[in-house]
Scaffold this motif. Structure first.
Motif, PDB file in Angstrom:
ATOM      1  N   ALA A  34      13.707 -29.121 -10.464  1.00 16.88           N
ATOM      2  CA  ALA A  34      13.283 -29.428 -11.828  1.00 16.88           C
ATOM      3  C   ALA A  34      12.717 -30.841 -11.912  1.00 16.88           C
ATOM      4  O   ALA A  34      11.666 -31.069 -12.522  1.00 16.88           O
ATOM      5  CB  ALA A  34      14.456 -29.260 -12.799  1.00 16.88           C
ATOM      6  N   SER A  52       3.613 -24.534 -15.833  1.00 19.21           N
ATOM      7  CA  SER A  52       4.544 -25.412 -15.128  1.00 19.21           C
ATOM      8  C   SER A  52       5.827 -25.603 -15.923  1.00 19.21           C
ATOM      9  O   SER A  52       6.927 -25.632 -15.359  1.00 19.21           O
ATOM     10  CB  SER A  52       3.884 -26.775 -14.865  1.00 19.21           C
ATOM     11  N   VAL A  53       5.693 -25.712 -17.233  1.00 23.12           N
ATOM     12  CA  VAL A  53       6.878 -25.831 -18.086  1.00 23.12           C
ATOM     13  C   VAL A  53       7.690 -24.546 -18.029  1.00 23.12           C
ATOM     14  O   VAL A  53       8.935 -24.581 -18.032  1.00 23.12           O
ATOM     15  CB  VAL A  53       6.467 -26.176 -19.534  1.00 23.12           C
ATOM     16  N   LEU A  77      16.925 -33.802 -18.149  1.00 26.65           N
ATOM     17  CA  LEU A  77      16.844 -32.791 -17.093  1.00 26.65           C
ATOM     18  C   LEU A  77      18.016 -32.907 -16.124  1.00 26.65           C
ATOM     19  O   LEU A  77      18.565 -31.892 -15.676  1.00 26.65           O
ATOM     20  CB  LEU A  77      15.523 -32.926 -16.336  1.00 26.65           C
ATOM     21  N   GLU A  97      13.941 -23.340 -13.327  1.00 28.54           N
ATOM     22  CA  GLU A  97      14.778 -24.227 -12.521  1.00 28.54           C
ATOM     23  C   GLU A  97      16.008 -24.678 -13.305  1.00 28.54           C
ATOM     24  O   GLU A  97      17.105 -24.804 -12.748  1.00 28.54           O
ATOM     25  CB  GLU A  97      13.962 -25.453 -12.058  1.00 28.54           C
ATOM     26  N   LYS A 102       7.930 -22.637 -15.452  1.00 31.98           N
ATOM     27  CA  LYS A 102       8.645 -22.724 -14.179  1.00 31.98           C
ATOM     28  C   LYS A 102       9.810 -23.699 -14.292  1.00 31.98           C
ATOM     29  O   LYS A 102      10.886 -23.486 -13.712  1.00 31.98           O
ATOM     30  CB  LYS A 102       7.678 -23.178 -13.084  1.00 31.98           C
ATOM     31  N   LEU A 103       9.606 -24.757 -15.055  1.00 30.04           N
ATOM     32  CA  LEU A 103      10.664 -25.754 -15.252  1.00 30.04           C
ATOM     33  C   LEU A 103      11.890 -25.123 -15.902  1.00 30.04           C
ATOM     34  O   LEU A 103      13.033 -25.419 -15.531  1.00 30.04           O
ATOM     35  CB  LEU A 103      10.125 -26.901 -16.107  1.00 30.04           C
ATOM     36  N   THR A 104      11.662 -24.236 -16.855  1.00 24.14           N
ATOM     37  CA  THR A 104      12.806 -23.572 -17.506  1.00 24.14           C
ATOM     38  C   THR A 104      13.552 -22.668 -16.514  1.00 24.14           C
ATOM     39  O   THR A 104      14.765 -22.504 -16.624  1.00 24.14           O
ATOM     40  CB  THR A 104      12.346 -22.743 -18.722  1.00 24.14           C
ATOM     41  N   LEU A 118       9.317 -31.056 -10.129  1.00 24.30           N
ATOM     42  CA  LEU A 118       8.260 -30.470 -10.957  1.00 24.30           C
ATOM     43  C   LEU A 118       7.896 -31.401 -12.111  1.00 24.30           C
ATOM     44  O   LEU A 118       6.716 -31.560 -12.447  1.00 24.30           O
ATOM     45  CB  LEU A 118       8.730 -29.111 -11.487  1.00 24.30           C
ATOM     46  N   TYR A 119       8.892 -32.048 -12.676  1.00 23.70           N
ATOM     47  CA  TYR A 119       8.651 -33.015 -13.758  1.00 23.70           C
ATOM     48  C   TYR A 119       7.804 -34.182 -13.249  1.00 23.70           C
ATOM     49  O   TYR A 119       6.839 -34.599 -13.909  1.00 23.70           O
ATOM     50  CB  TYR A 119       9.992 -33.508 -14.306  1.00 23.70           C
TER      51      TYR A 119
END
Length: 345
Positions: free
Chosen positions: A235, A219-220, A334, A226, A222-224, A238-239
């Protein structure tokens, strides 16, 4: 010898009397041991045909005495030895003394009815030791390094094929994105997806997304992505999802630091001409992880990665000293990062 060759020999009925298995891919190493067990002994005889030792607790004298003892009521036996001392670089225990010269003599003339296997969970053998040098010279050292990116995808698709299902490359890639590169987790998730698909069915990327929950590290990752695309809303969503899963903001920030740092290293090593396999060895990452990290790093300049890491270092200090609320602090970071404020694309 590479693990592929060792597996091939077993399939063809060629069982060597001694194997020195080493590498960080524990799933494949354990699978190799299971194949040897199946080749050496029938299920009903395995209690009598399999002996297990650990060089942290048993001396080589004890292990080799067992290897040189005739099997009881079975034609042959398998002696499995977990080792970090004899072939690895771990220090010898004070309570266990090993005599490597006796093992060297056994390797030159192994017992005909015994298959002796040392399993060394290190990326390489300690080549300062005579035992390691002899194993390599005799061709009995088997390297269980992580599969390359294409090999890992083929392995997943092949596992589905063996169960009478079809899985294409897109679905296999989605599975790795969600479950990571650990082969034990991938095997269990593949089996679950095959069960859902049914006999003769197809495992689709949509089914993977629906049935396989993404781990926190994935998931992290994927966060990067975004952040790279300046998709602030995704982002933040997802957070919030990670927070609902009770993930700690400080842990999430640390994972972001690790991912951005990996991207920075991959870009720098790429400039120096390193191959993905060489990068994996340098960074302690799976080759597939290096490939995906390199693809992701293309969206970032070195200047932006450096700025992101600097901002996260400052945020980490503020969160740990109580200057900012942890949950709110990472969300504000973020928002600032997603807007591209102060960042060079």
């Amino acid at each position: 010898m590479e693990s592929r060759q060792a597996f091939k020999e077993i399939r063809e009925g060629q069982i060597r009397p001694v194997y020195i298995c080493f590498g960080t891919e524990s799933y494949r190493m354990n699978e190799f041991a299971e194949r040897l067990v199946a080749a050496v002994a029938e299920p009903e005889h395995r209690d009598m045909a399999i002996e297990r030792f650990d060089t942290a607790e048993h001396s080589l004298d004890v292990i080799l005495e067992e290897a040189e003892t005739m099997p009881f009521l079975v034609p042959s036996k398998l002696v499995l030895v977990r080792d970090s001392v004899v072939f690895g670089s771990a220090k010898e225990s004070a309570k266990t003394e090993h005599r490597p010269e006796r093992l060297l003599a056994y390797m030159r003339k192994p017992f005909e009815t015994t298959v002796l296997v040392f399993m060394v969970p290190h990326d390489k053998l300690d080549e300062r030791k005579k035992t390691s040098k002899a194993a390599k010279q005799d061709g009995i050292a088997v390297n269980f390094s992580p599969l390359g990116p294409d090999e890992l995808l083929q392995w997943i698709m092949g596992r589905a094929t063996k169960q009478g299902r079809t899985m294409d490359r897109t679905a296999a890639e989605e599975l790795i994105r969600r479950a990571g590169t650990e082969m034990g987790a991938l095997s269990s998730e593949t089996d679950k997806l095959c069960l859902h698909a049914g006999e003769g069915g197809t495992v689709t990327a949509e089914a993977v997304a629906e049935l396989v929950p993404a781990g926190v590290e994935q998931s992290v990752f994927k966060l990067t992505e975004e952040i790279a695309s300046l998709r602030t809303d995704k982002a933040i969503a997802l957070y919030h999802d990670l927070l609902r899963r009770r993930e700690e903001p400080i842990k999430l920030a640390a994972l972001l630091v690790r991912q951005f740092r990996s991207m920075l290293y991959v870009k720098e090593l790429g400039k120096q001409g390193y191959s993905p396999q060489q990068m994996a060895g340098q960074l302690g990452m799976h080759p597939y992880g290096v490939k995906v990290t390199a693809d992701q790093a293309k969206a970032f300049s070195i200047e932006r990665l450096t700025a992101l890491l600097g901002g996260l270092a400052e945020l980490d200090y503020e969160m740990k000293t109580g200057r900012v609320d942890k949950t709110l602090g990472l969300e504000l970071w973020l928002l600032r990062t997603g807007s591209g404020a102060g960042m060079k694309a």
